[in-house]
Design an enzyme around this catalytic site. Structure first.
Site, PDB file in Angstrom:
ATOM      1  N   CYS A  32       0.770  -1.064   0.043  1.00  0.00           N
ATOM      2  CA  CYS A  32      -0.021   0.053  -0.142  1.00  0.00           C
ATOM      3  C   CYS A  32       0.956   1.341  -0.023  1.00  0.00           C
ATOM      4  CB  CYS A  32      -0.857   0.088   1.245  1.00  0.00           C
ATOM      5  SG  CYS A  32      -1.914   1.570   1.434  1.00  0.00           S
ATOM      6  N   CYS A  39      -0.222   4.161   2.483  1.00  0.00           N
ATOM      7  CA  CYS A  39      -0.380   4.064   3.784  1.00  0.00           C
ATOM      8  C   CYS A  39      -0.187   2.782   4.236  1.00  0.00           C
ATOM      9  CB  CYS A  39      -1.782   4.579   4.231  1.00  0.00           C
ATOM     10  SG  CYS A  39      -1.766   4.765   6.205  1.00  0.00           S
ATOM     11  N   SER A  40      -1.207   1.760   4.336  1.00  0.00           N
ATOM     12  CA  SER A  40      -0.883   0.423   4.987  1.00  0.00           C
ATOM     13  C   SER A  40      -2.195  -0.165   5.026  1.00  0.00           C
ATOM     14  CB  SER A  40      -0.656   0.690   6.556  1.00  0.00           C
ATOM     15  OG  SER A  40      -1.919   1.260   7.125  1.00  0.00           O
ATOM     16  N   CYS A  41      -3.094  -0.074   3.767  1.00  0.00           N
ATOM     17  CA  CYS A  41      -4.015  -1.018   3.634  1.00  0.00           C
ATOM     18  C   CYS A  41      -3.799  -2.482   3.242  1.00  0.00           C
ATOM     19  CB  CYS A  41      -4.935  -0.409   2.539  1.00  0.00           C
ATOM     20  SG  CYS A  41      -5.686   1.174   2.720  1.00  0.00           S
TER      21      CYS A  41
END
Lengths: 209, 104
Positions: free
Chosen positions: A112, A115-117
């Site tokens: 991602c 971000c951090s999905c």
């Protein structure tokens, strides 16, 4: 431990044993939200428990089924949420999930960049490196080098596909089933499916001889 | 020039630190607060709003803050923006907690 001694008044206060700035903010915000009735301490406790209960074992169960059941695998690749729901897993609150299959010709890896999905319902919370600025920067640019750093060397004619997740669309890699696992039960197969193999930075584990 | 959060292909990126840490209690609680505030029956904060608040952090802060430090800062920003809490209120409560000490 000097449990019964009175504290020495001459010792300096242990400032770093107290709350850090951000811990204070979390505590303060939580306390105020509870005071205002927006949530309860029980809600928070349950949400933490739910989070702790999610682990890559859920994802591994899905992958093992895909390895033993070609019909399920086709369903998983066509409509991952619907397929996973047939295993009795509640997918009501999930965003779109796409399963991608590693083959002898194609290797898939997930990131991602924004971000951090991450498919948390299947894998738990993402590892630190998945959220790191360097993984996010590099895996889209030099995936083979990054995979080598994770111990995965790919043949030069192997196609590499990098999937960039968003909050609304997350990816699950179906790793290749290791050779020599024909006789294994579904539960034993699930043991071979590591978190990292479902992100695509490693292969599934080899069965122990 | 891409935003500071838009890291794909970011130049001069270094080695990936593969060390993992188990989430501490405050990190789990931060996560829990977002899950609860964005739940279908509350909808105080939406995930896209959280992202916008994180992506609006000053670039230097974005790059130096820890993951859940960014989250709780963004949650605070949004709760103040939405008039759910005020900054003064949060400051006051935080001070009280410090005075009480780590007894909880």
């Amino acid at each position: 431990m000097r449990e019964h001694d009175a504290p020495d008044p001459h010792l300096p206060l242990e400032e770093d044993a107290g709350l850090t700035y951000y811990e204070q903010r979390v505590e303060a915000i939580q306390a105020l939200l509870i005071e205002k009735g927006l949530l309860s301490a029980d809600d928070v406790r349950r949400a933490v428990e739910d989070m702790e209960a999610r682990s890559p074992a859920v994802g591994a169960r899905v992958i093992a089924r895909a390895w033993v059941d070609p019909h399920f695998k086709r369903h998983l690749l066509a409509d991952a949420k619907a397929a996973i729901a047939t295993l009795g897993i509640n997918v009501d609150t999930w965003s779109t999930l796409v399963a991608v299959e590693n083959t002898p010709a194609v290797h898939n890896v997930v990131v991602c960049t924004l971000c951090s999905c991450y498919p948390r319902s299947l894998l738990g919370v993402p590892p630190d490196w998945y959220k790191s600025l360097n993984y996010r920067a590099r895996v889209v640019q030099e995936p083979r080098t990054v995979l080598k750093e994770f111990g995965l060397e790919l043949a030069s004619d192997m196609e590499v596909r990098v999937y960039d997740s968003t909050a609304d669309m997350r990816y699950l890699v179906i790793p290749q089933r290791p050779a020599g696992t024909e006789g294994l039960s579904e539960a034993a197969l699930a043991e071979l499916v590591s978190r990292d193999s479902m992100i695509g930075v490693t292969r599934a584990r080899e069965p122990s001889p | 020039m891409p935003g500071v959060h838009d890291r794909g292909g970011w130049p001069a990126a270094g080695p990936i630190n593969k060390t993992e840490h188990a989430l501490s209690f405050w990190e789990k609680r931060t996560d829990a607060l977002l899950v609860l505030l964005s739940s279908a029956d509350r909808r105080v904060i939406r995930v896209d709003e959280l992202r916008r608040a994180i992506e609006s952090l000053p670039p230097e802060a974005y790059e130096t803050m820890g993951y859940y430090e960014r989250w709780i800062s963004a949650i605070e920003t949004l709760l103040i923006e939405k008039n759910v809490l005020t900054k003064a209120e949060i400051d006051r409560k935080a001070e009280q907690l410090v005075e009480q000490g780590p007894t909880a």
